[in-house]
Scaffold this motif. Structure first.
Motif, PDB file in Angstrom:
ATOM      1  N   LYS A 257       0.827  -1.201   0.000  1.00  0.00           N
ATOM      2  CA  LYS A 257       0.000   0.000   0.000  1.00  0.00           C
ATOM      3  C   LYS A 257       0.858   1.247   0.000  1.00  0.00           C
ATOM      4  CE  LYS A 257      -4.283  -1.856   1.607  1.00  0.00           C
ATOM      5  NZ  LYS A 257      -4.934  -2.247   2.861  1.00  0.00           N
TER       6      LYS A 257
ATOM      7  N   TRP B 218     -11.340   3.439   3.902  1.00  0.00           N
ATOM      8  CA  TRP B 218     -11.705   4.330   2.797  1.00  0.00           C
ATOM      9  C   TRP B 218     -13.147   4.815   2.927  1.00  0.00           C
ATOM     10  CZ3 TRP B 218     -15.679   2.981  -0.473  1.00  0.00           C
ATOM     11  CH2 TRP B 218     -16.062   1.627  -0.502  1.00  0.00           C
ATOM     12  N   ASP B 407      -7.475   9.289  -1.489  1.00  0.00           N
ATOM     13  CA  ASP B 407      -6.671   8.067  -1.592  1.00  0.00           C
ATOM     14  C   ASP B 407      -6.365   7.705  -3.039  1.00  0.00           C
ATOM     15  OD1 ASP B 407      -9.304   7.468  -1.932  1.00  0.00           O
ATOM     16  OD2 ASP B 407      -9.331   5.706  -0.644  1.00  0.00           O
ATOM     17  N   THR B 415      -1.104   8.141   1.135  1.00  0.00           N
ATOM     18  CA  THR B 415      -2.454   7.593   1.310  1.00  0.00           C
ATOM     19  C   THR B 415      -2.561   6.895   2.655  1.00  0.00           C
ATOM     20  OG1 THR B 415      -2.556   7.197  -1.056  1.00  0.00           O
ATOM     21  CG2 THR B 415      -4.171   6.082   0.278  1.00  0.00           C
ATOM     22  N   GLN B 416      -1.530   6.124   2.998  1.00  0.00           N
ATOM     23  CA  GLN B 416      -1.556   5.399   4.268  1.00  0.00           C
ATOM     24  C   GLN B 416      -1.516   6.351   5.457  1.00  0.00           C
ATOM     25  OE1 GLN B 416      -2.372   2.239   4.570  1.00  0.00           O
ATOM     26  NE2 GLN B 416      -2.540   2.340   2.358  1.00  0.00           N
ATOM     27  N   LEU B 419      -5.083   7.716   5.681  1.00  0.00           N
ATOM     28  CA  LEU B 419      -6.090   6.762   6.148  1.00  0.00           C
ATOM     29  C   LEU B 419      -5.866   6.385   7.613  1.00  0.00           C
ATOM     30  CD1 LEU B 419      -6.466   4.423   3.040  1.00  0.00           C
ATOM     31  CD2 LEU B 419      -7.988   6.248   3.769  1.00  0.00           C
TER      32      LEU B 419
END
Lengths: 292, 444
Positions: A257, B218, B407, B415-416, B419
């Protein structure tokens, strides 16, 4: 048969395929991961060589240290809760209770069921509204103990440890059960003649003779806990807010990710070293025991 | 004899292992590309073609019959072949994830096909930076542009030039159960203050107002993306995410505080942090929870077989903030899936002709199929389309702009960060101020 064993060519011929497969799918990837772990690499294009920086970063990374701590909690609870429980079950069942085979099968069932199914099952048990656990607590008047088991930071780790322990109790029980069954009946008979109770037989005869199996179980339990991924991923995805994050879930997130292949590989290498180290320690522990 | 037989068996087993391992490695190294297009290319009458014959290769991702867009692609290409028999379209399809790898590798090696499907925003940026994609401004006239909805080109425009065409879009919307609102004599909220009132009113009657899954983070981001948009406005959000600004600006703190306020009010279900998306959707589909903010694809979920809220749902954009810069018709999401043309193609005219024809017709066909909202102004018989999708299409046709989901726009690591810190804010383990500090750490 002697002839075959002395024929070096035959040995090489037959061992070669498994050697190649082992090299290709285990040794080469480990070597490649070790190399990647020295890179700053996003998975595409070229990586930049940064030496041991990834490893140095690992030890100042709170999320990583937390995940190692959580993995160790898994290992410790597995050794001190799961194994004694399995041992007790194995001892009781092998004593010759009624429906012996039936119980062995029942306890082994969770091992056969797919982890994802077990995860779904426990998610239903833990569900804050209609989960069996909370319904039970409310029914017996302990409603104030009802919790958001998987959703709160305090209980998520504990709530994911329990299914993992539960799932593999049957596995270790079967190993130990088979071990006990393979101990010669003469020994037990002799103990019986000497008037030893079941407890004493277990304490002084069965368990000491079971030592090789216990070592295997201990190794599996510790290494398995350090590598645990599937159930945690299904139950909590390592959340909430990393409360139940273990090294493997963190590693997958880091690599796939966050696109940090190098850093994630360093975690992988760390897990490999950690597993080897503990495996070696367990071996050593059992060896010194034998001398005494 | 017995001994010999076992030796023979061993030899056979050994050989099998060797052969199978050779077989495996062979299969892996060969980058098999199945030319599925050939067999399915419709028949074209080649006798009366006055123009020069042109063959174009077209790579795309809609090769699986289970794909909602599969039929649409087949139909549009067949129609195109009928209308322009001299341009032959040679299709080549690959599964979505594998396609992403393949297209990156081909772009790096400068071996892209004439036409290919891609994604706007960050995904295609490297191709454009390395000059692999044709800028199509010269081929796009204003009449064509006027047939697209606002924001259709936002994610395919790089440095002021258009590099691709989109056909469908998805957006975030607030799905409301009309029946529950009527039952409790409440109005569907249009402003944030009204939303807070509605939340309190539902809460007072023992109804959980909104649903979200804290495990599939998300879905929380769906809410926060919209709130940040309503607070800061589209341009500011985009530029800040592209690291030309600062999360420290008061607008973001405002959004975070309001989000924390909703959590504090108990707008979301108890234990939501441990629920997966599927689990958290259930009370909404059972008609127990009145509101859900999620992507436009939720329209399909509302009409799922086991849904009890069919024909009871209406959609609106996220309520606006009195002190916010985002307007009523600003939406999160946008048109991302697109078609691009290779900068080195020999047939630029034919390729761009196909690109425009394909996108405009795809917009209609995928809308009919319920796969996307149209990014072009299409006129279709809407009686057979999911009514919520139709409502969404009406809503977005008035859109003033779309802001990509965080995201999607942010790169992997950022993105991580987003989130994970959003989940902590949701759990209440960090304050809105700390949340902003964590976001700002993307700039480091």
């Amino acid at each position: 048969m002697e002839k075959v064993w002395s024929n070096k060519k035959a040995i090489i011929f037959f061992l070669f395929p498994s050697f190649v497969i082992l090299t290709l799918i285990i040794i080469v990837p480990i070597i490649m991961s070790s190399y990647y772990s020295l890179l700053k690499w996003d998975g595409f294009g070229k990586g930049e060589f940064i030496g041991l920086k990834n490893y140095i970063d690992l030890f100042s990374d709170k999320a990583f240290l937390m995940s190692v701590k959580n993995s160790l909690i898994f290992a410790v609870s597995s050794v001190f809760i799961q194994l004694p429980f399995s041992l007790l079950l194995a001892l009781v069942i092998s004593k010759g209770v009624k429906f012996e085979r039936f119980f062995v099968t029942v306890f082994f069932i969770p091992v056969i069921i797919s982890t994802v199914v077990i995860g779904q099952l426990w998610m239903k048990i833990y569900h804050p509204e209609y989960g069996v656990l909370n319904l039970f607590l409310r029914a017996v008047g302990l409603g104030n103990l009802a919790k958001e088991w998987l959703g709160s930071k305090e209980t998520a780790l504990g709530a994911s440890v329990v299914p993992v322990l539960w799932q593999y109790i049957g596995y270790h029980m079967l190993l130990m059960y088979a071990g006990i069954k393979s101990i010669s009946a003469d020994v037990f008979e002799a103990a019986k003649i000497d008037g030893a109770s079941w407890l004493k037989t277990s304490r002084y005869i069965t368990i000491p003779l079971l030592r090789p199996i216990l070592k295997v179980s201990l190794t599996f339990a510790v290494v398995g806990s350090l590598k645990v991924f599937d159930l945690v991923y299904v139950l909590t995805r390592g959340g909430p807010a990393r409360a139940s994050e273990v090294t493997s879930t963190l590693m997958v997130e880091t690599i796939f990710k966050s696109n940090k292949y190098g850093y994630g590989s360093a975690m992988a290498i760390f897990v490999i070293i950690e597993c080897f180290l503990l495996y070696w320690l367990i071996g050593k522990m059992f060896k010194t025991d034998e001398v005494v | 004899m017995k001994f010999k037989a076992s030796k023979l068996l061993c030899a056979i087993l050994g050989l099998t292992m060797i052969i199978s391992s050779i077989g495996c490695s062979g299969g892996n190294s060969g980058n098999n590309v199945e030319p599925q297009g050939d067999t399915q290319t419709p028949q074209v009458s080649e006798t009366d073609t006055p123009q020069e014959e042109v063959e174009l290769t077209f790579w795309h991702i809609w090769g699986a019959e289970t794909d909602a867009s599969y039929g649409a692609v087949k139909k549009v290409i067949a129609d195109f072949q009928k209308e322009y028999p001299h341009i032959k379209i040679k299709e080549d399809t690959t599964e979505n994830e594998a396609y992403k790898t393949k297209i990156k590798a081909s772009a790096a090696a400068n071996e892209l096909p004439d036409i290919f499907s891609s994604w706007g925003g960050g995904f295609s940026k490297p191709f454009i930076d390395s000059g692999r994609v044709l800028a199509i401004d010269d081929y796009l006239d204003d009449a064509t542009k006027s047939r697209m909805v606002n924001g259709a080109l936002t994610n395919v425009t790089y440095d002021g030039k258009v590099y691709g065409l989109t056909f469908g879009l998805s957006c975030g919307a607030l799905f409301c159960n009309k029946e529950l609102f009527e039952e409790h004599n409440l109005e569907i909220p249009e402003t944030y203050d009204e939303l807070v009132e509605v939340v309190k009113a539902f809460k007072a009657k023992g109804v959980t107002p909104m649903t979200v899954s804290g495990k599939d983070i998300w879905t929380i981001a769906m809410y926060f993306d919209a709130m940040a948009l309503k607070s800061a406005g589209g341009d500011k959000v985009t530029s800040t995410l592209l690291k030309q600004g600062s999360f420290k600006d008061p607008e973001f703190l405002n959004a975070a505080e309001k989000f924390a306020e909703l959590v504090e009010l108990g707008a979301f279900p108890e234990g939501a942090a441990g629920l997966s998306k599927d689990e958290s959707d259930i009370p909404f589909l059972e008609g127990k929870i009145p509101m859900l903010f999620n992507g436009s694809w939720t329209a399909g979920t509302v009409y799922r077989d086991d849904s009890k809220i069919k024909d009871k749902v209406t959609v609106v954009g996220f309520p606006v903030f009195a002190d916010g810069k985002g307007g009523k018709n600003d939406f999160t999401g946008g048109a991302v899936d697109c078609i691009m043309v290779n900068a080195n193609t020999k047939h630029k005219e034919a390729a761009t002709l196909f690109q425009q024809y394909f996108c405009e017709n795809m917009a209609r066909e995928t809308y009919l199929a319920g796969a996307y909202l149209p990014a072009w102004k299409v006129e279709v018989d809407e009686s057979n389309i999911n009514p919520v999708t139709v409502e969404l299409a009406k809503l977005t046709s008035e859109a003033t702009g779309f802001t990509l989901w965080w995201d999607t726009l942010l790169e992997g690591e950022d993105t991580q960060i987003y989130l994970n810190s959003l989940q902590e804010l949701f759990l209440g383990s960090i304050t809105p101020e700390e949340f902003i500090d964590k976001l700002q750490s993307m700039y480091e």
